[in-house]
Write a protein that holds these residues in place. Structure first.
Motif, PDB file in Angstrom:
ATOM      1  N   ASP A 108       0.833  -1.202   0.000  1.00  8.43           N
ATOM      2  CA  ASP A 108       0.000   0.000   0.000  1.00  8.43           C
ATOM      3  C   ASP A 108       0.866   1.249   0.000  1.00  8.43           C
ATOM      4  OD1 ASP A 108      -2.304  -1.542   0.029  1.00  8.43           O
ATOM      5  OD2 ASP A 108      -2.587  -1.367   2.206  1.00  8.43           O
ATOM      6  N   LEU A 109       1.933   1.224   0.786  1.00  8.43           N
ATOM      7  CA  LEU A 109       2.854   2.361   0.823  1.00  8.43           C
ATOM      8  C   LEU A 109       3.498   2.567  -0.547  1.00  8.43           C
ATOM      9  CD1 LEU A 109       4.285   4.567   2.465  1.00  8.43           C
ATOM     10  CD2 LEU A 109       6.036   2.869   3.019  1.00  8.43           C
ATOM     11  N   GLY A 110       3.935   1.475  -1.158  1.00  6.46           N
ATOM     12  CA  GLY A 110       4.547   1.561  -2.484  1.00  6.46           C
ATOM     13  C   GLY A 110       3.594   2.120  -3.519  1.00  6.46           C
ATOM     14  N   ASN A 111       2.334   1.676  -3.478  1.00  3.59           N
ATOM     15  CA  ASN A 111       1.343   2.192  -4.420  1.00  3.59           C
ATOM     16  C   ASN A 111       1.085   3.673  -4.200  1.00  3.59           C
ATOM     17  OD1 ASN A 111       1.028  -0.296  -5.655  1.00  3.59           O
ATOM     18  ND2 ASN A 111      -0.658  -0.904  -4.323  1.00  3.59           N
ATOM     19  N   ALA A 112       1.067   4.104  -2.938  1.00  4.49           N
ATOM     20  CA  ALA A 112       0.823   5.513  -2.637  1.00  4.49           C
ATOM     21  C   ALA A 112       1.990   6.395  -3.088  1.00  4.49           C
ATOM     22  CB  ALA A 112       0.580   5.697  -1.135  1.00  4.49           C
ATOM     23  N   ILE A 113       3.210   5.949  -2.830  1.00  5.25           N
ATOM     24  CA  ILE A 113       4.393   6.740  -3.187  1.00  5.25           C
ATOM     25  C   ILE A 113       4.623   6.715  -4.691  1.00  5.25           C
ATOM     26  CG2 ILE A 113       6.908   6.870  -2.965  1.00  5.25           C
ATOM     27  CD1 ILE A 113       6.559   5.891  -0.078  1.00  5.25           C
ATOM     28  N   GLY A 114       4.403   5.569  -5.291  1.00  2.00           N
ATOM     29  CA  GLY A 114       4.563   5.431  -6.732  1.00  2.00           C
ATOM     30  C   GLY A 114       5.832   4.686  -7.097  1.00  2.00           C
ATOM     31  N   PRO A 115       5.751   3.846  -8.134  1.00  2.00           N
ATOM     32  CA  PRO A 115       6.878   2.981  -8.491  1.00  2.00           C
ATOM     33  C   PRO A 115       8.125   3.745  -8.942  1.00  2.00           C
ATOM     34  CG  PRO A 115       5.138   2.854 -10.141  1.00  2.00           C
ATOM     35  CD  PRO A 115       4.594   3.635  -8.989  1.00  2.00           C
ATOM     36  N   GLN A 116       7.946   4.878  -9.587  1.00  2.00           N
ATOM     37  CA  GLN A 116       9.116   5.634 -10.065  1.00  2.00           C
ATOM     38  C   GLN A 116       9.941   6.162  -8.895  1.00  2.00           C
ATOM     39  OE1 GLN A 116       8.119   8.733 -12.828  1.00  2.00           O
ATOM     40  NE2 GLN A 116      10.197   9.507 -12.951  1.00  2.00           N
ATOM     41  N   ILE A 117       9.270   6.665  -7.878  1.00  2.00           N
ATOM     42  CA  ILE A 117       9.985   7.209  -6.717  1.00  2.00           C
ATOM     43  C   ILE A 117      10.612   6.082  -5.905  1.00  2.00           C
ATOM     44  CG2 ILE A 117       9.650   8.417  -4.521  1.00  2.00           C
ATOM     45  CD1 ILE A 117       7.750  10.291  -6.091  1.00  2.00           C
ATOM     46  N   ILE A 118       9.898   4.981  -5.758  1.00  5.02           N
ATOM     47  CA  ILE A 118      10.466   3.827  -5.035  1.00  5.02           C
ATOM     48  C   ILE A 118      11.713   3.334  -5.759  1.00  5.02           C
ATOM     49  CG2 ILE A 118      10.064   1.415  -4.376  1.00  5.02           C
ATOM     50  CD1 ILE A 118       8.695   3.547  -2.580  1.00  5.02           C
ATOM     51  N   ARG A 119      11.644   3.246  -7.080  1.00  2.00           N
ATOM     52  CA  ARG A 119      12.793   2.789  -7.872  1.00  2.00           C
ATOM     53  C   ARG A 119      13.978   3.740  -7.673  1.00  2.00           C
ATOM     54  NH1 ARG A 119      10.606   3.211 -12.714  1.00  2.00           N
ATOM     55  NH2 ARG A 119       9.223   1.502 -12.195  1.00  2.00           N
ATOM     56  N   GLU A 120      13.714   5.037  -7.710  1.00  3.81           N
ATOM     57  CA  GLU A 120      14.757   6.058  -7.531  1.00  3.81           C
ATOM     58  C   GLU A 120      15.442   5.903  -6.174  1.00  3.81           C
ATOM     59  OE1 GLU A 120      16.642  10.015  -8.029  1.00  3.81           O
ATOM     60  OE2 GLU A 120      15.641   8.739  -9.487  1.00  3.81           O
ATOM     61  N   ILE A 121      14.637   5.775  -5.115  1.00  6.05           N
ATOM     62  CA  ILE A 121      15.203   5.657  -3.768  1.00  6.05           C
ATOM     63  C   ILE A 121      15.955   4.337  -3.623  1.00  6.05           C
ATOM     64  CG2 ILE A 121      14.664   5.504  -1.308  1.00  6.05           C
ATOM     65  CD1 ILE A 121      12.280   7.371  -1.881  1.00  6.05           C
ATOM     66  N   ALA A 122      15.417   3.266  -4.175  1.00  2.41           N
ATOM     67  CA  ALA A 122      16.081   1.965  -4.091  1.00  2.41           C
ATOM     68  C   ALA A 122      17.451   2.031  -4.766  1.00  2.41           C
ATOM     69  CB  ALA A 122      15.215   0.880  -4.738  1.00  2.41           C
ATOM     70  N   GLN A 123      17.527   2.686  -5.907  1.00  6.63           N
ATOM     71  CA  GLN A 123      18.809   2.818  -6.596  1.00  6.63           C
ATOM     72  C   GLN A 123      19.792   3.613  -5.756  1.00  6.63           C
ATOM     73  OE1 GLN A 123      17.677   4.605 -10.332  1.00  6.63           O
ATOM     74  NE2 GLN A 123      17.309   2.629 -11.310  1.00  6.63           N
TER      75      GLN A 123
END
Length: 154
Positions: free
Chosen positions: A97-112
């Protein structure tokens, strides 16, 4: 660590998690990479969207704490987000749910930027954010962005 002591279960905030929290809430640790390597293009990502989304006046990838809370409210998790800001019990949030709210592009950016895989990042953020937001909002009020930033400088 000061302000964030006991903010997460177990009391430990790892460096990658602090980087992720800083990226979301204050834009800290985000400008370094692009400043050091300005001529290196991102793989398959046009440079145009970066200034509009990232670190606008040190507001983090989502526009700071207020932006994060707005994203959660927009995704239907307003009661959960409000519980973190309020003075009562903090509600938990599911990592997906958190990932969906933040959005995949931002999660990908932070993960990188943190070197974490996306699922582990979301798991840690979903565990840490309720306590961190609670600590940043001791009176049930969202602080000014510079106050959030100063919490990450201590």
């Amino acid at each position: 660590m000061g302000l964030f002591d006991n903010a997460v279960p177990g009391g430990n905030i790892t460096k990658p998690l602090m980087i992720a929290l800083g990226a979301l809430l204050v834009g800290k640790m985000l400008s370094g990479r692009s400043a050091e390597q300005p001529d290196q293009p991102e793989t398959a990502a046009p440079p145009a969207p970066v200034p509009t989304e990232a670190t606008a006046s040190d507001g983090g990838l989502l526009g700071g704490l207020g932006g994060l809370l707005d994203k959660l409210r927009d995704a239907g998790h307003g009661n959960t987000a409000d519980s973190w800001v309020g003075t009562g019990q903090n509600q938990s949030i599911n990592a997906n749910d958190l990932g969906n709210a933040i959005g995949p592009q931002i999660i990908r950016e932070i993960a990188q930027r943190t070197g974490m895989n996306e699922q582990e990042l979301l798991k840690q953020l979903s565990t840490a954010l309720p306590g961190i937001v609670d600590k940043l909002t001791p009176n049930g009020q969202v602080p000014q962005q510079h106050q959030v930033a100063s919490a990450f400088n201590s």
